[in-house]
Design an enzyme around this catalytic site. Structure first.
Site, PDB file in Angstrom:
ATOM      1  N   ARG A 173       0.839  -1.212   0.000  1.00 28.35           N
ATOM      2  CA  ARG A 173       0.000   0.000   0.000  1.00 28.35           C
ATOM      3  C   ARG A 173       0.873   1.261   0.000  1.00 28.35           C
ATOM      4  O   ARG A 173       0.567   2.240   0.695  1.00 28.35           O
ATOM      5  CB  ARG A 173      -0.921   0.038   1.229  1.00 28.35           C
ATOM      6  CG  ARG A 173      -1.982  -1.021   1.253  1.00 28.35           C
ATOM      7  CD  ARG A 173      -3.005  -0.859   0.145  1.00 28.35           C
ATOM      8  NE  ARG A 173      -4.142  -1.741   0.341  1.00 28.35           N
ATOM      9  CZ  ARG A 173      -4.150  -3.038   0.048  1.00 28.35           C
ATOM     10  NH1 ARG A 173      -3.076  -3.593  -0.481  1.00 28.35           N
ATOM     11  NH2 ARG A 173      -5.231  -3.769   0.252  1.00 28.35           N
ATOM     12  N   SER A 246     -10.503  -0.460   3.789  1.00 27.81           N
ATOM     13  CA  SER A 246      -9.705  -0.601   5.017  1.00 27.81           C
ATOM     14  C   SER A 246      -9.220   0.760   5.476  1.00 27.81           C
ATOM     15  O   SER A 246      -8.646   1.508   4.687  1.00 27.81           O
ATOM     16  CB  SER A 246      -8.476  -1.476   4.753  1.00 27.81           C
ATOM     17  OG  SER A 246      -8.872  -2.770   4.390  1.00 27.81           O
ATOM     18  N   GLU A 342      -4.659   3.968   6.356  1.00 27.28           N
ATOM     19  CA  GLU A 342      -4.397   3.589   4.967  1.00 27.28           C
ATOM     20  C   GLU A 342      -4.816   4.683   3.993  1.00 27.28           C
ATOM     21  O   GLU A 342      -4.073   5.000   3.058  1.00 27.28           O
ATOM     22  CB  GLU A 342      -5.100   2.256   4.685  1.00 27.28           C
ATOM     23  CG  GLU A 342      -4.524   1.503   3.531  1.00 27.28           C
ATOM     24  CD  GLU A 342      -5.543   1.321   2.451  1.00 27.28           C
ATOM     25  OE1 GLU A 342      -5.849   2.310   1.764  1.00 27.28           O
ATOM     26  OE2 GLU A 342      -6.040   0.189   2.298  1.00 27.28           O
TER      27      GLU A 342
HETATM   28  N1  EPU Z   1     -10.788 -10.310  10.819  1.00 22.99           N
HETATM   29  C1  EPU Z   1     -11.254 -10.066  12.091  1.00 22.99           C
HETATM   30  N2  EPU Z   1     -12.343  -9.247  12.255  1.00 22.99           N
HETATM   31  C2  EPU Z   1     -12.977  -8.683  11.207  1.00 22.99           C
HETATM   32  C3  EPU Z   1     -12.512  -8.919   9.897  1.00 22.99           C
HETATM   33  C4  EPU Z   1     -11.399  -9.727   9.718  1.00 22.99           C
HETATM   34  O1  EPU Z   1     -10.713 -10.556  13.060  1.00 22.99           O
HETATM   35  O2  EPU Z   1     -13.940  -7.938  11.439  1.00 22.99           O
HETATM   36  C5  EPU Z   1      -9.589 -11.148  10.636  1.00 22.99           C
HETATM   37  C6  EPU Z   1      -9.955 -12.518  10.173  1.00 22.99           C
HETATM   38  O3  EPU Z   1      -9.199 -13.455  10.902  1.00 22.99           O
HETATM   39  C7  EPU Z   1      -9.519 -12.545   8.737  1.00 22.99           C
HETATM   40  C8  EPU Z   1      -8.351 -11.555   8.715  1.00 22.99           C
HETATM   41  O4  EPU Z   1      -8.721 -10.584   9.690  1.00 22.99           O
HETATM   42  O5  EPU Z   1      -9.105 -13.796   8.312  1.00 22.99           O
HETATM   43  C9  EPU Z   1      -8.131 -10.904   7.363  1.00 22.99           C
HETATM   44  O6  EPU Z   1      -9.334 -10.299   6.929  1.00 22.99           O
HETATM   45  P1  EPU Z   1      -9.600  -9.993   5.383  1.00 22.99           P
HETATM   46  O7  EPU Z   1      -9.409 -11.219   4.563  1.00 22.99           O
HETATM   47  O8  EPU Z   1     -10.899  -9.287   5.273  1.00 22.99           O
HETATM   48  O9  EPU Z   1      -8.412  -9.031   4.958  1.00 22.99           O
HETATM   49  P2  EPU Z   1      -7.784  -7.737   5.643  1.00 22.99           P
HETATM   50  O10 EPU Z   1      -6.375  -8.057   5.989  1.00 22.99           O
HETATM   51  O11 EPU Z   1      -8.629  -7.213   6.750  1.00 22.99           O
HETATM   52  C10 EPU Z   1      -6.840  -6.845   3.387  1.00 22.99           C
HETATM   53  C11 EPU Z   1      -6.817  -5.560   2.637  1.00 22.99           C
HETATM   54  C12 EPU Z   1      -8.130  -5.344   1.902  1.00 22.99           C
HETATM   55  C13 EPU Z   1      -8.370  -6.529   0.973  1.00 22.99           C
HETATM   56  C14 EPU Z   1      -8.378  -7.812   1.805  1.00 22.99           C
HETATM   57  C15 EPU Z   1      -8.487  -9.042   0.949  1.00 22.99           C
HETATM   58  C16 EPU Z   1      -5.337  -4.051   3.832  1.00 22.99           C
HETATM   59  C17 EPU Z   1      -5.230  -2.840   4.706  1.00 22.99           C
HETATM   60  N3  EPU Z   1      -6.570  -4.450   3.537  1.00 22.99           N
HETATM   61  O12 EPU Z   1      -7.811  -6.707   4.420  1.00 22.99           O
HETATM   62  O13 EPU Z   1      -8.005  -4.174   1.128  1.00 22.99           O
HETATM   63  O14 EPU Z   1      -9.585  -6.410   0.274  1.00 22.99           O
HETATM   64  O15 EPU Z   1      -7.127  -7.916   2.527  1.00 22.99           O
HETATM   65  O16 EPU Z   1      -7.296  -9.234   0.273  1.00 22.99           O
HETATM   66  O17 EPU Z   1      -4.313  -4.591   3.419  1.00 22.99           O
HETATM   67  C18 EPU Z   1      -8.311  -1.813   1.217  1.00 22.99           C
HETATM   68  O18 EPU Z   1      -7.102  -1.719   1.110  1.00 22.99           O
HETATM   69  O19 EPU Z   1      -9.062  -0.802   1.294  1.00 22.99           O
HETATM   70  C19 EPU Z   1      -8.916  -3.148   1.281  1.00 22.99           C
HETATM   71  C20 EPU Z   1     -10.225  -3.336   1.453  1.00 22.99           C
END
Ligand code: EPU
Length: 346
Positions: A173, A246, A342
């Site tokens: 990012r 995010s 972010e």
């Molecule tokens: N989780 C929680 N609580 C929640 C949601 C998620 O504990 O409310 C935990 C779960 O264990 C889950 C893990 O967090 O397995 C990861 O969650 P998720 O797959 O939704 O991915 P993320 O790391 O929260 C990142 C990117 C997103 C992207 C997703 C999917 C960043 C800052 N965010 O989110 O990007 O869509 O992975 O690849 O890297 C963005 O940048 O705006 C964005 C939405």
């Protein structure tokens, strides 16, 4: 000014509201809003003293920005369009895409042309010009993998330059453009998209979604479909509920420090990153620190996803930012980890 047969190359509005131009839907005003329809107009505009002495705020679709106040200078919006095929050797397509194209529309265009690579990046809001700035990524893929070069206006030298992918210095990012935000105006992005490529379906949820769709040997379009279903289910739609995806980056910690933290908190998701770093789940940290669903007036942390800040209607940018600070302090107090926002905070 510049009114030709094709319409104005740019338009200017004074004291313009940005409310419909940011996906949080918060009110903020620009002293001057300049909308560029044809790229050639940029050189002309940049010659004005106002642009040389004061950096304009470059706004794409406004899907990764939080206005906590008005903008006293120029807001510049590039509404330039066009996808050009520069070369097609059968194995890959070399493309030049204008900054104002919508990212998701471009993803669908590339899939229809038989290209692979962008399927995991379907449904990301925003423009093509914004994609390299924060190196958009999702489901195990980052746009940097496909970027050959970025054409950008350099305010330091007053010239249009073409930066190679290496010069763009992409990170998680992150990029040169994000680090030197006042210097660059992204005008177009050059990408190389392969026709053959192993599809990435290993990120949590993607394989399961494909299985639920009854697909065993997916096409790129089907992977995109799975990603769209996942996103639609997991992330609030900014058209319905103001948000910028995010709100915090997943923190990167030294591997040893991450290991120690994960030993104390067994549920904490942790992924190995490059260069001796590990990435932790910011969403998990926020949820465990009691942040998920937190609400102050119309500013809230989504109940759907702990990493997403939402505007239930009339929250101001300052109120959303205050809530973000509260969440950040709670995570720091509980885990000793400092979360970084972010989106761009104005
Ligand atoms: N989780 C929680 N609580 C929640 C949601 C998620 O504990 O409310 C935990 C779960 O264990 C889950 C893990 O967090 O397995 C990861 O969650 P998720 O797959 O939704 O991915 P993320 O790391 O929260 C990142 C990117 C997103 C992207 C997703 C999917 C960043 C800052 N965010 O989110 O990007 O869509 O992975 O690849 O890297 C963005 O940048 O705006 C964005 C939405």
């Amino acid at each position: 000014m510049n009114n030709h047969a094709h319409g104005a190359a740019y338009t200017i509005a004074e004291n313009a509201s940005l409310r419909t131009r940011n996906s949080f839907g918060v009110e903020a005003r620009a002293a001057l809003l300049v909308e560029v329809r044809r790229a050639e107009a940029l050189a002309e505009l940049m010659a004005f003293a106002r642009f040389r002495t004061q950096a304009p705020l470059v706004l794409g679709a406004g899907s990764n920005i939080l206005f906590t106040r008005d903008w006293p200078g120029v807001v510049l919006s590039l509404d330039t369009r066009g996808i050009e095929v520069l070369d097609d050797d059968g194995a890959r397509l070399q493309l030049r895409v204008a900054a104002g194209e919508r990212w998701h529309d471009f993803v669908l265009w590339s899939l229809a042309k038989g290209c692979r690579g962008l399927e995991n990046l379907a449904l990301i809001p925003g423009t093509v010009g914004a994609a390299p700035i924060q190196n958009i990524g999702a489901y195990g893929v980052e746009v940097a993998e496909f970027i050959v070069a970025v054409e950008a206006w350099d305010r330091d030298t007053g010239r249009l330059v073409t930066l190679t992918a290496a010069q763009c210095a992409f990170g998680y990012r992150d990029s040169l453009f994000k680090r030197e935000v006042e210097r660059w105006i992204v005008v177009a992005v050059r990408l190389a998209l392969p026709r053959q490529r192993v599809l990435r379906t290993d990120y949590a949820g993607v394989g399961e979604e494909l299985a639920a769709m009854g697909v065993r040997d997916p096409s790129a379009a089907q992977v995109a479909e799975a990603v769209m279903r996942l996103r639609t289910r997991k992330l609030p739609d900014p058209a319905v509920l103001g948000n910028a995806g995010s709100f915090f980056k997943n923190p990167l910690l030294a591997t040893d420090a991450a290991r120690a933290l994960c030993a104390r908190h067994p549920g904490l998701p942790c992924w190995p990153d490059h260069h001796g770093l590990a990435k932790l789940s910011a969403a998990w940290l926020v949820e465990q620190a009691g942040g998920k669903g937190l609400r102050e007036g119309d500013a809230a942390v989504s109940q759907q996803h702990a990493l997403v800040l939402v505007n239930h209607g009339n929250a101001s940018g300052a109120q959303l930012w205050a809530l973000a600070e509260r969440v950040r302090a709670a995570v720091q107090a509980r885990f000793g980890v400092v979360l970084e926002p972010e989106p761009r905070i104005v």
